[in-house]
Design an enzyme around this catalytic site. Sequence first.
Site, PDB file in Angstrom:
ATOM      1  N   TYR A   1       0.883  -1.266  -0.080  1.00  0.00           N
ATOM      2  CA  TYR A   1       0.130  -0.112   0.044  1.00  0.00           C
ATOM      3  C   TYR A   1       0.930   1.229  -0.040  1.00  0.00           C
ATOM      4  O   TYR A   1       1.799   1.268   0.642  1.00  0.00           O
ATOM      5  CB  TYR A   1      -0.918  -0.102   1.203  1.00  0.00           C
ATOM      6  CG  TYR A   1      -1.863   1.246   1.431  1.00  0.00           C
ATOM      7  CD1 TYR A   1      -2.782   1.373   0.523  1.00  0.00           C
ATOM      8  CD2 TYR A   1      -1.468   2.071   2.303  1.00  0.00           C
ATOM      9  CE1 TYR A   1      -3.744   2.472   0.681  1.00  0.00           C
ATOM     10  CE2 TYR A   1      -2.400   3.397   2.506  1.00  0.00           C
ATOM     11  CZ  TYR A   1      -3.308   3.479   1.507  1.00  0.00           C
ATOM     12  OH  TYR A   1      -4.211   4.537   1.668  1.00  0.00           O
TER      13      TYR A   1
ATOM     14  N   ASP B   1       9.176   2.415  -0.042  1.00  0.00           N
ATOM     15  CA  ASP B   1       8.281   3.157   0.593  1.00  0.00           C
ATOM     16  C   ASP B   1       8.501   2.860   2.123  1.00  0.00           C
ATOM     17  O   ASP B   1       8.025   1.599   2.508  1.00  0.00           O
ATOM     18  CB  ASP B   1       6.879   2.907   0.204  1.00  0.00           C
ATOM     19  CG  ASP B   1       5.808   3.605   1.059  1.00  0.00           C
ATOM     20  OD1 ASP B   1       6.172   4.082   2.158  1.00  0.00           O
ATOM     21  OD2 ASP B   1       4.515   3.495   0.512  1.00  0.00           O
TER      22      ASP B   1
ATOM     23  N   LYS C   1       3.993   8.892   8.895  1.00  0.00           N
ATOM     24  CA  LYS C   1       3.851   8.497   9.921  1.00  0.00           C
ATOM     25  C   LYS C   1       4.963   8.889  11.147  1.00  0.00           C
ATOM     26  O   LYS C   1       4.717   9.939  11.787  1.00  0.00           O
ATOM     27  CB  LYS C   1       3.666   6.822  10.012  1.00  0.00           C
ATOM     28  CG  LYS C   1       2.540   6.337   8.992  1.00  0.00           C
ATOM     29  CD  LYS C   1       2.063   5.184   8.852  1.00  0.00           C
ATOM     30  CE  LYS C   1       0.806   4.995   8.487  1.00  0.00           C
ATOM     31  NZ  LYS C   1       0.848   4.292   7.026  1.00  0.00           N
TER      32      LYS C   1
HETATM   33  C1  LIG Z   1       0.049   4.760   5.700  1.00  0.00           C
HETATM   34  C2  LIG Z   1       0.996   4.412   4.616  1.00  0.00           C
HETATM   35  C3  LIG Z   1       0.974   5.233   3.341  1.00  0.00           C
HETATM   36  C4  LIG Z   1      -0.012   6.575   3.350  1.00  0.00           C
HETATM   37  O1  LIG Z   1       0.270   7.476   4.215  1.00  0.00           O
HETATM   38  P1  LIG Z   1      -1.039   8.408   4.711  1.00  0.00           P
HETATM   39  O2  LIG Z   1      -0.261   9.377   5.504  1.00  0.00           O
HETATM   40  O3  LIG Z   1      -2.209   7.677   5.145  1.00  0.00           O
HETATM   41  O4  LIG Z   1      -1.256   9.264   3.308  1.00  0.00           O
HETATM   42  C5  LIG Z   1       2.091   5.097   2.312  1.00  0.00           C
HETATM   43  N1  LIG Z   1       2.846   4.277   2.378  1.00  0.00           N
HETATM   44  C6  LIG Z   1       2.793   3.268   3.595  1.00  0.00           C
HETATM   45  C7  LIG Z   1       3.568   1.906   3.265  1.00  0.00           C
HETATM   46  C8  LIG Z   1       1.738   3.189   4.512  1.00  0.00           C
HETATM   47  O5  LIG Z   1       1.818   2.297   5.594  1.00  0.00           O
END
Ligand SMILES: *Cc1c(COP(=O)(O)O)cnc(C)c1O
Length: 431
Positions: free
Chosen positions: A145, A240, A268
């Site tokens: 994701y 990511d 995060k």
């Molecule tokens: C949570 C998440 C996102 C998106 O971040 P948001 O602050 O919710 O837009 C992107 N990549 C990963 C791996 C995530 O866990």
Amino acid sequence: MRQFDKSQELFARATKLIPGGVNSPVRAFRSVGLSPLYIDHGVGGHVFDVDGNEYIDYISSWGPLLLGHAYPPVQQAIAEELKRGTSYGACNAREIEMAELITSFFPSIEMVRMVNSGTEATMSAVRLARGFTGRNKIIKFEGCYHGHADSFLIQAGSGLATYGQAGSAGITPETAVDTLVATYNDLESVRHLLERYPNEVAAVILEPVMGNMGLILPEEGFLSSLRALTQERGVLLIFDEVISGFRAARGGAQELYGITPDLTCLGKIIGGGLPVGAFGGRRDIMQHLAPLGDVYQAGTLSGNPLALSAGIAMLRELSREGFYEQLEEQGRLFESLIRPVIDRYSEHLSFNRSGSLATLFFRPGGVHSNAEAKQANTEQYARFFRRMLQEGIYLPPSQFECIFLSMAHSREDYERTAQAMILALEEALGH
Ligand SMILES: *Cc1c(COP(=O)(O)O)cnc(C)c1O
């Protein structure tokens, strides 16, 4: 029985005005067959709902609260900054402090730009990769994701189609054809796509440690082979690390596994609980961003001093000598206390853990792939979740989300969790 009357009242009001009553779908508790809790406040590793129930919190705001709720140094940093103001839409010194912290922890990040969410970070990194390489397509992995930008809400096509299909309404076929979908832990699936679309792929993006299908770890050699393959083909490698950054290790999964990606996305944790994201990497690539280069990217609230003050206070705590050894110790303690309970039901369960991330899968035999994760019994998970909630343990309301441990959890929290699991597993597995 715990009562949820006030939460239910609030949810009834919310559903009239907010689609599904929530501002992010997982919060609706649909996959566990409940209506959501409304949280009143948090203290350390615990949260309290509006009905006055206390829970051990294993969501930690989906990752940011590595130090627990209302952590005093972070609270103080926000309070100090707040006295000066909240936003100027102009340069402020916090931006440089944050850039210095991020680049010192991540050697692969030579330059960095701040944004307001993980979604913005991945979306901008992909635009930059396209602008830099002059190529249109990207490769992502099924089950990873990367936030909710159009290019990422794509799933593997069926049959012979190697390009993706939209995984959400509202995404044009023109967008979907530019996202190719590979299989995590399967290098050949990436090689196949690169051979089928020579010189068309700008970047491969992935969570180096998968945290959005539950926790799935990279197999030995997968990340290094992917690095070699992308380098050979002039394809950028984007990690990511929105979850794994500052959690897998201070320098993220790239430090833990010894891989140097071209670009990295963060989120995060770097906001310390406020909305912050960042992307960065090789200087020669980052210099393609406006105002230096021709890849446009901007944000009214980007580099917001209030949000950055929280993030900076957070990262300072993580720079403490021995912090990551202690964090690993938390993970080990948690595992050692729940392991005997899991082992009793090993014909039904698998457990993955890396540091402070973990997932209990309702599927036996280990989970090493997206396909294996998808075989988990989500009805059993829902029964397990509901009983754990009654016992005062607040788990992710979905089988496919990680448990996030924090430094604020105590041995007693873990012991209570293990006790509750005995009851909840008995109920969930129908013994
Ligand atoms: C949570 C998440 C996102 C998106 O971040 P948001 O602050 O919710 O837009 C992107 N990549 C990963 C791996 C995530 O866990």
